[in-house]
Motif scaffolding. Structure first.
Motif, mmCIF file in Angstrom:
data_model
loop_
_atom_site.group_PDB
_atom_site.id
_atom_site.type_symbol
_atom_site.label_atom_id
_atom_site.label_comp_id
_atom_site.label_asym_id
_atom_site.label_seq_id
_atom_site.Cartn_x
_atom_site.Cartn_y
_atom_site.Cartn_z
ATOM 1 N N ALA A 165 0.839 -1.201 0.000
ATOM 2 C CA ALA A 165 0.000 0.000 0.000
ATOM 3 C C ALA A 165 0.873 1.250 0.000
ATOM 4 N N ALA A 166 0.519 2.201 -0.845
ATOM 5 C CA ALA A 166 1.135 3.526 -0.854
ATOM 6 C C ALA A 166 0.063 4.500 -0.380
ATOM 7 N N VAL A 167 0.372 5.237 0.687
ATOM 8 C CA VAL A 167 -0.616 6.121 1.299
ATOM 9 C C VAL A 167 -0.077 7.548 1.304
ATOM 10 N N THR A 168 -0.691 8.434 0.501
ATOM 11 C CA THR A 168 -0.309 9.841 0.547
ATOM 12 C C THR A 168 -0.911 10.467 1.797
ATOM 13 N N GLY A 169 -0.200 11.425 2.370
ATOM 14 C CA GLY A 169 -0.678 12.035 3.611
ATOM 15 C C GLY A 169 -0.634 11.054 4.765
ATOM 16 N N GLY A 170 0.264 10.078 4.683
ATOM 17 C CA GLY A 170 0.349 9.039 5.704
ATOM 18 C C GLY A 170 1.073 9.441 6.969
ATOM 19 N N GLY A 171 1.555 10.671 7.031
ATOM 20 C CA GLY A 171 2.323 11.115 8.183
ATOM 21 C C GLY A 171 1.516 11.628 9.347
ATOM 22 N N SER A 172 0.192 11.727 9.199
ATOM 23 C CA SER A 172 -0.620 12.231 10.310
ATOM 24 C C SER A 172 -2.093 11.912 10.076
ATOM 25 N N GLY A 173 -2.859 12.108 11.117
ATOM 26 C CA GLY A 173 -4.319 12.022 11.035
ATOM 27 C C GLY A 173 -4.854 10.738 10.423
ATOM 28 N N PHE A 199 4.088 2.033 2.170
ATOM 29 C CA PHE A 199 4.918 3.168 1.794
ATOM 30 C C PHE A 199 4.185 4.402 2.277
ATOM 31 N N VAL A 200 4.768 5.086 3.253
ATOM 32 C CA VAL A 200 4.178 6.285 3.833
ATOM 33 C C VAL A 200 4.696 7.481 3.033
ATOM 34 N N LEU A 201 3.815 8.148 2.310
ATOM 35 C CA LEU A 201 4.175 9.280 1.462
ATOM 36 C C LEU A 201 3.628 10.552 2.099
ATOM 37 N N ASP A 202 4.537 11.491 2.400
ATOM 38 C CA ASP A 202 4.082 12.708 3.059
ATOM 39 C C ASP A 202 5.100 13.822 2.820
ATOM 40 N N ALA A 203 4.624 15.052 2.756
ATOM 41 C CA ALA A 203 5.497 16.214 2.604
ATOM 42 C C ALA A 203 6.266 16.494 3.890
ATOM 43 N N ALA A 219 5.678 -3.767 8.315
ATOM 44 C CA ALA A 219 6.757 -3.307 7.438
ATOM 45 C C ALA A 219 6.339 -1.999 6.788
ATOM 46 N N ALA A 220 7.214 -0.991 6.879
ATOM 47 C CA ALA A 220 6.895 0.319 6.316
ATOM 48 C C ALA A 220 8.167 1.068 5.964
ATOM 49 N N ALA A 221 8.019 1.971 5.001
ATOM 50 C CA ALA A 221 9.106 2.867 4.611
ATOM 51 C C ALA A 221 8.498 4.230 4.333
ATOM 52 N N ALA A 222 9.264 5.283 4.626
ATOM 53 C CA ALA A 222 8.797 6.654 4.414
ATOM 54 C C ALA A 222 9.479 7.258 3.199
ATOM 55 N N ILE A 223 8.705 7.987 2.413
ATOM 56 C CA ILE A 223 9.241 8.727 1.273
ATOM 57 C C ILE A 223 8.617 10.115 1.304
ATOM 58 N N ARG A 224 9.472 11.149 1.249
ATOM 59 C CA ARG A 224 8.966 12.515 1.218
ATOM 60 C C ARG A 224 8.316 12.774 -0.125
ATOM 61 N N THR A 284 1.535 18.087 -4.721
ATOM 62 C CA THR A 284 1.253 19.169 -5.671
ATOM 63 C C THR A 284 2.332 19.264 -6.754
ATOM 64 N N ASP A 285 3.393 18.493 -6.615
ATOM 65 C CA ASP A 285 4.508 18.490 -7.558
ATOM 66 C C ASP A 285 4.415 17.244 -8.442
ATOM 67 N N ARG A 286 3.885 17.417 -9.646
ATOM 68 C CA ARG A 286 3.653 16.292 -10.552
ATOM 69 C C ARG A 286 4.934 15.530 -10.868
ATOM 70 N N THR A 287 6.026 16.256 -11.069
ATOM 71 C CA THR A 287 7.304 15.611 -11.368
ATOM 72 C C THR A 287 7.752 14.738 -10.199
ATOM 73 N N ALA A 288 7.593 15.243 -8.989
ATOM 74 C CA ALA A 288 7.954 14.470 -7.801
ATOM 75 C C ALA A 288 7.086 13.221 -7.676
ATOM 76 N N CYS A 289 5.801 13.338 -8.005
ATOM 77 C CA CYS A 289 4.902 12.179 -7.949
ATOM 78 C C CYS A 289 5.373 11.083 -8.898
#
Length: 98
Positions: free
Chosen positions: A10-18, A35-39, A57-62, A66-71
């Motif tokens: 699972a890849a979860v955007t905004g996974g760093g809180s709430g 995969f915890v995806l968060d700014a 099992a988890a890994a964090a990626i900044r 809003t940045d399409r290239t980063a996505c």
């Protein structure tokens, strides 16, 4: 940790809180690799610590969604490691047109 999501990634955007953090924890409890995806890298690291402390099992990626290239870059990075079977687009974007 074995359950309904055993063997899934699972890849979860905004996974760093709430809600995103809660989703990461719940999916991990059911056996998914996360995969915890968060700014906010500190928030993402906290979520990873919570998941790992519970035996998951988890890994964090900044990621700033809003940045399409980063996505695209993050998607390519994850694809080198695993095939995502669950994508949670939880991160909120506030766009104001003045």
């Amino acid at each position: 940790m074995a359950g309904l999501l055993q063997g899934h990634v699972a890849a979860v955007t905004g996974g760093g809180s709430g809600i995103g953090q809660a989703i990461c924890q719940a999916y991990a409890r059911e056996g998914a690799r996360i995969f915890v995806l968060d700014a906010n890298p500190d928030g993402a690291a906290e979520t990873v610590d919570l998941v790992r402390a519970a035996g998951g099992a988890a890994a964090a990626i900044r990621l700033d969604v809003t940045d399409r290239t980063a996505c695209k870059a993050v998607a390519a990075e994850i694809a080198q490691e695993a095939m995502v079977s669950i994508l949670v687009n939880n991160a909120g974007i506030n766009r104001r047109n003045a």
